[in-house]
Write a protein that holds these residues in place. Structure first.
Motif, PDB file in Angstrom:
ATOM      1  N   PHE A 136      -1.499   4.549   0.941  1.00 32.16           N
ATOM      2  CA  PHE A 136      -0.300   3.762   1.185  1.00 32.16           C
ATOM      3  C   PHE A 136       0.853   4.677   1.594  1.00 32.16           C
ATOM      4  O   PHE A 136       2.006   4.273   1.578  1.00 32.16           O
ATOM      5  CB  PHE A 136       0.110   3.005  -0.085  1.00 32.16           C
ATOM      6  N   ALA A 137       0.543   5.926   1.970  1.00 28.26           N
ATOM      7  CA  ALA A 137       1.575   6.954   2.115  1.00 28.26           C
ATOM      8  C   ALA A 137       2.256   6.943   3.473  1.00 28.26           C
ATOM      9  O   ALA A 137       3.484   6.940   3.561  1.00 28.26           O
ATOM     10  CB  ALA A 137       0.969   8.332   1.841  1.00 28.26           C
ATOM     11  N   GLY A 138       1.504   7.012   4.548  1.00 30.52           N
ATOM     12  CA  GLY A 138       2.090   7.178   5.867  1.00 30.52           C
ATOM     13  C   GLY A 138       2.546   5.872   6.484  1.00 30.52           C
ATOM     14  O   GLY A 138       2.421   4.801   5.904  1.00 30.52           O
ATOM     15  N   GLY A 139       3.068   5.986   7.694  1.00 28.06           N
ATOM     16  CA  GLY A 139       3.458   4.803   8.461  1.00 28.06           C
ATOM     17  C   GLY A 139       2.527   4.587   9.627  1.00 28.06           C
ATOM     18  O   GLY A 139       2.952   4.200  10.717  1.00 28.06           O
ATOM     19  N   LEU A 140       1.240   4.857   9.393  1.00 32.55           N
ATOM     20  CA  LEU A 140       0.270   4.779  10.476  1.00 32.55           C
ATOM     21  C   LEU A 140       0.005   3.337  10.890  1.00 32.55           C
ATOM     22  O   LEU A 140      -0.262   2.485  10.031  1.00 32.55           O
ATOM     23  CB  LEU A 140      -1.061   5.423  10.040  1.00 32.55           C
ATOM     24  N   PRO A 141       0.036   3.036  12.174  1.00 31.79           N
ATOM     25  CA  PRO A 141      -0.405   1.707  12.622  1.00 31.79           C
ATOM     26  C   PRO A 141      -1.885   1.492  12.283  1.00 31.79           C
ATOM     27  O   PRO A 141      -2.642   2.458  12.138  1.00 31.79           O
ATOM     28  CB  PRO A 141      -0.192   1.755  14.133  1.00 31.79           C
ATOM     29  N   ALA A 142      -2.266   0.245  12.149  1.00 33.76           N
ATOM     30  CA  ALA A 142      -3.670  -0.076  11.872  1.00 33.76           C
ATOM     31  C   ALA A 142      -4.524   0.308  13.075  1.00 33.76           C
ATOM     32  O   ALA A 142      -4.261  -0.152  14.197  1.00 33.76           O
ATOM     33  CB  ALA A 142      -3.816  -1.553  11.559  1.00 33.76           C
ATOM     34  N   GLU A 143      -5.545   1.118  12.842  1.00 35.84           N
ATOM     35  CA  GLU A 143      -6.374   1.552  13.971  1.00 35.84           C
ATOM     36  C   GLU A 143      -7.087   0.392  14.638  1.00 35.84           C
ATOM     37  O   GLU A 143      -7.313   0.407  15.851  1.00 35.84           O
ATOM     38  CB  GLU A 143      -7.377   2.608  13.500  1.00 35.84           C
ATOM     39  N   SER A 144      -7.433  -0.620  13.853  1.00 32.56           N
ATOM     40  CA  SER A 144      -8.129  -1.771  14.425  1.00 32.56           C
ATOM     41  C   SER A 144      -7.245  -2.552  15.398  1.00 32.56           C
ATOM     42  O   SER A 144      -7.753  -3.338  16.205  1.00 32.56           O
ATOM     43  CB  SER A 144      -8.601  -2.707  13.316  1.00 32.56           C
ATOM     44  N   MET A 145      -5.923  -2.330  15.329  1.00 31.83           N
ATOM     45  CA  MET A 145      -5.000  -3.055  16.194  1.00 31.83           C
ATOM     46  C   MET A 145      -4.490  -2.209  17.354  1.00 31.83           C
ATOM     47  O   MET A 145      -3.638  -2.666  18.121  1.00 31.83           O
ATOM     48  CB  MET A 145      -3.810  -3.573  15.365  1.00 31.83           C
ATOM     49  N   LEU A 146      -4.994  -0.996  17.503  1.00 30.25           N
ATOM     50  CA  LEU A 146      -4.612  -0.201  18.668  1.00 30.25           C
ATOM     51  C   LEU A 146      -5.277  -0.805  19.900  1.00 30.25           C
ATOM     52  O   LEU A 146      -6.495  -0.994  19.930  1.00 30.25           O
ATOM     53  CB  LEU A 146      -5.051   1.253  18.494  1.00 30.25           C
ATOM     54  N   GLY A 199      -1.081  -8.408   6.036  1.00 26.48           N
ATOM     55  CA  GLY A 199      -1.059  -7.241   5.171  1.00 26.48           C
ATOM     56  C   GLY A 199       0.127  -7.262   4.224  1.00 26.48           C
ATOM     57  O   GLY A 199       0.002  -6.912   3.039  1.00 26.48           O
ATOM     58  N   ARG A 200       1.287  -7.674   4.732  1.00 26.73           N
ATOM     59  CA  ARG A 200       2.480  -7.812   3.891  1.00 26.73           C
ATOM     60  C   ARG A 200       2.233  -8.811   2.768  1.00 26.73           C
ATOM     61  O   ARG A 200       2.541  -8.549   1.595  1.00 26.73           O
ATOM     62  CB  ARG A 200       3.663  -8.243   4.767  1.00 26.73           C
ATOM     63  N   ASP A 201       1.649  -9.952   3.123  1.00 23.59           N
ATOM     64  CA  ASP A 201       1.394 -10.986   2.122  1.00 23.59           C
ATOM     65  C   ASP A 201       0.386 -10.513   1.075  1.00 23.59           C
ATOM     66  O   ASP A 201       0.524 -10.800  -0.127  1.00 23.59           O
ATOM     67  CB  ASP A 201       0.884 -12.258   2.797  1.00 23.59           C
ATOM     68  N   ALA A 202      -0.643  -9.781   1.512  1.00 21.72           N
ATOM     69  CA  ALA A 202      -1.654  -9.274   0.577  1.00 21.72           C
ATOM     70  C   ALA A 202      -1.026  -8.278  -0.397  1.00 21.72           C
ATOM     71  O   ALA A 202      -1.318  -8.303  -1.599  1.00 21.72           O
ATOM     72  CB  ALA A 202      -2.801  -8.627   1.346  1.00 21.72           C
ATOM     73  N   MET A 203      -0.153  -7.409   0.106  1.00 26.14           N
ATOM     74  CA  MET A 203       0.484  -6.447  -0.797  1.00 26.14           C
ATOM     75  C   MET A 203       1.473  -7.139  -1.715  1.00 26.14           C
ATOM     76  O   MET A 203       1.568  -6.788  -2.910  1.00 26.14           O
ATOM     77  CB  MET A 203       1.161  -5.336  -0.011  1.00 26.14           C
ATOM     78  N   GLN A 204       2.202  -8.113  -1.209  1.00 28.51           N
ATOM     79  CA  GLN A 204       3.134  -8.850  -2.064  1.00 28.51           C
ATOM     80  C   GLN A 204       2.389  -9.493  -3.229  1.00 28.51           C
ATOM     81  O   GLN A 204       2.837  -9.418  -4.382  1.00 28.51           O
ATOM     82  CB  GLN A 204       3.870  -9.906  -1.238  1.00 28.51           C
ATOM     83  N   SER A 205       1.249 -10.090  -2.954  1.00 23.70           N
ATOM     84  CA  SER A 205       0.459 -10.725  -4.014  1.00 23.70           C
ATOM     85  C   SER A 205      -0.038  -9.688  -5.016  1.00 23.70           C
ATOM     86  O   SER A 205       0.006  -9.902  -6.234  1.00 23.70           O
ATOM     87  CB  SER A 205      -0.723 -11.488  -3.410  1.00 23.70           C
ATOM     88  N   LEU A 264       9.308   4.370  -4.861  1.00 21.36           N
ATOM     89  CA  LEU A 264       8.057   4.535  -4.127  1.00 21.36           C
ATOM     90  C   LEU A 264       8.152   3.794  -2.808  1.00 21.36           C
ATOM     91  O   LEU A 264       8.707   2.693  -2.740  1.00 21.36           O
ATOM     92  CB  LEU A 264       6.851   3.961  -4.890  1.00 21.36           C
ATOM     93  N   ARG A 265       7.584   4.378  -1.767  1.00 26.68           N
ATOM     94  CA  ARG A 265       7.399   3.669  -0.503  1.00 26.68           C
ATOM     95  C   ARG A 265       5.913   3.425  -0.314  1.00 26.68           C
ATOM     96  O   ARG A 265       5.103   4.353  -0.371  1.00 26.68           O
ATOM     97  CB  ARG A 265       7.944   4.476   0.668  1.00 26.68           C
ATOM     98  N   LEU A 266       5.562   2.165  -0.088  1.00 23.37           N
ATOM     99  CA  LEU A 266       4.163   1.789   0.091  1.00 23.37           C
ATOM    100  C   LEU A 266       3.958   1.168   1.463  1.00 23.37           C
ATOM    101  O   LEU A 266       4.629   0.195   1.825  1.00 23.37           O
ATOM    102  CB  LEU A 266       3.721   0.797  -0.993  1.00 23.37           C
ATOM    103  N   ASN A 267       3.037   1.730   2.220  1.00 25.23           N
ATOM    104  CA  ASN A 267       2.679   1.206   3.536  1.00 25.23           C
ATOM    105  C   ASN A 267       1.541   0.195   3.401  1.00 25.23           C
ATOM    106  O   ASN A 267       0.589   0.422   2.660  1.00 25.23           O
ATOM    107  CB  ASN A 267       2.257   2.365   4.447  1.00 25.23           C
ATOM    108  N   PHE A 268       1.622  -0.924   4.114  1.00 21.05           N
ATOM    109  CA  PHE A 268       0.590  -1.957   4.015  1.00 21.05           C
ATOM    110  C   PHE A 268      -0.208  -2.137   5.302  1.00 21.05           C
ATOM    111  O   PHE A 268      -1.003  -3.078   5.421  1.00 21.05           O
ATOM    112  CB  PHE A 268       1.211  -3.306   3.608  1.00 21.05           C
ATOM    113  N   SER A 269      -0.030  -1.237   6.263  1.00 21.33           N
ATOM    114  CA  SER A 269      -0.706  -1.430   7.551  1.00 21.33           C
ATOM    115  C   SER A 269      -2.033  -0.691   7.660  1.00 21.33           C
ATOM    116  O   SER A 269      -2.827  -0.979   8.549  1.00 21.33           O
ATOM    117  CB  SER A 269       0.208  -0.963   8.688  1.00 21.33           C
ATOM    118  N   HIS A 270      -2.262   0.262   6.761  1.00 22.29           N
ATOM    119  CA  HIS A 270      -3.394   1.169   6.958  1.00 22.29           C
ATOM    120  C   HIS A 270      -4.616   0.799   6.126  1.00 22.29           C
ATOM    121  O   HIS A 270      -5.751   0.899   6.602  1.00 22.29           O
ATOM    122  CB  HIS A 270      -2.957   2.600   6.641  1.00 22.29           C
TER     123      HIS A 270
END
Length: 388
Positions: A30-40, A288-294, A356-362
């Motif tokens: 959850f560390a980086g700001g990497l875009p989802a590879e599946s969405m490249l 992804g945002r909704d899944a992390m919120q839950s 904490l900063r949590l990334n939800f895209s990766h």
């Protein structure tokens, strides 16, 4: 070695170090700001003219500059293509601006928290960074006015749309008020908007630079979050009094941005396929945002407070019992999960513990909840040790 005095201020990137430690496939990051590879998106290079292998203009490809200027005008920014400079990712904008404005002791104004790589770049050149507390809808206006009355910063660096790391989107009121204050005190604005297109609701807001009446400005963006970060194509748009200096600094840095990446970016910007891609990207990241919120509601409700982001790639958590989250990285990695400590995003990290900063895209949505559960266990154990 006879290095420059600047090297003493050179810091390694904590994010890069964490990502290097998280390369194992079993680690949930959850560390980086990497875009989802599946969405490249899949890209086609076949039609690219061979002439693009030659040196190009320092300003960037004319057609791409025109496209970006048109895009900016649609947002309300009064500009022409002659004010657009194509850069090697918007990170280069920060480097060029640092070279333009900062000597040792130069004051610059930042949000608290702020983008870590910007803070590092400004401090590398010797800046004295002045922090303004971030609220749920933008900076504290009282704190901003106090800073401007007592100091004369060379510029204000702001990220008003889904800020990294806090995910805050400035309200219309705050955007107008910030613009008015910068005009009143004659402070240049550097407005960074890498996440503007990653919006999950119907809300939108004109950039602050479009509201300025007197102050000079630099507006910067990138295709890294919406297209391909590997292209390393970003842009800046600057007022005419600043543009010639930024262009010369660009020429002394790398002559020009890679033309191959520029060509690919131009195939997408403003096209129907890009619009379709952005719709799919927003839908994917919203899930992804909704899944992390839950997952956070289930595992972190007793541990932290946060706002559900309306765009961007991050959640920003404030622990109810602050601990230095930098000290928890090894424990988290032992549980095959990593996160980004929040302290380094502040000018005075030791005075801002427990973020904490949590990334939800990766992390894949089906693994995300388990990663959040493990991370909550690490935080809970640390809080128990602290209390003991």
């Amino acid at each position: 070695m006879a290095f420059s005095e600047r090297v003493d201020r050179l810091k390694s990137s904590l994010i890069r170090e964490i990502l290097a430690a998280a390369q194992r496939p079993d680690v949930m990051s959850f560390a980086g700001g990497l875009p989802a590879e599946s969405m490249l998106p899949k890209v086609d290079w076949a039609p690219m003219p061979s002439s693009l292998g030659q040196y190009g203009m320092s300003e960037g490809e004319p057609a791409l500059r025109e496209a970006i200027a048109a895009q900016a005008r649609a947002l309300g920014i009064d500009c022409s293509a002659s004010q657009v400079l194509i850069v090697s990712g918007s990170q280069q904008t920060l480097d060029l601006a640092s070279k333009l404005f900062i000597d040792r002791g130069t004051e610059v104004l930042l949000e608290a928290p702020t983008y870590l790589a910007a803070l590092q770049a400004f401090q590398l050149f010797g800046a004295e960074c002045l922090a303004v507390a971030q609220e749920d809808d933008g900076p504290s206006l009282a704190a901003l006015r106090e800073r401007l009355e007592r100091h004369r910063p060379a510029f204000a660096y702001l990220i008003p749309t889904f800020q990294n790391p806090s995910a805050v989107r400035y309200s219309e009121y705050k955007r107008d008020a910030v613009a008015a204050l910068l005009d009143e005190f004659g402070v240049t604005l550097i407005e960074d908007e890498p996440y503007r297109e990653l919006v999950f609701d119907e809300g939108s807001a004109r950039p602050i630079v479009s509201r300025l009446q007197k102050a000079s400005w630099i507006y910067t963006g990138t295709v890294s979050k919406t297209l391909l970060p590997g292209l390393r194509v970003g842009y800046l748009i600057a007022t005419p009094d600043l543009f010639p200096y930024l262009l010369r600094l660009k020429q002394s840095a790398d002559l020009h941005t890679n033309r191959i990446g520029q060509w690919q970016a131009l195939q997408w910007l403003g096209s129907e396929q890009y619009s379709t891609h952005l719709d799919a990207l927003r839908c994917f990241y919203r899930q992804g945002r909704d899944a992390m919120q839950s997952a956070l509601q289930l595992h972190f409700s007793d541990l932290a407070d946060w706002q559900s982001p309306q765009g961007g790639l991050f959640f920003w958590l404030r622990l109810k019992k602050p601990v230095d989250t930098r000290a928890l990285l090894d424990q988290a990695l032992a549980q095959n999960v990593v996160f980004m400590p929040g302290e380094p995003f502040f000018v005075d990290p030791d005075q801002n513990l427990g973020y904490l900063r949590l990334n939800f895209s990766h992390v894949a949505p089906d693994r995300l909840a388990e990663g959040v559960r493990r991370l909550a266990g690490v935080i809970r154990n640390a809080s128990m040790v602290e209390a003991a």
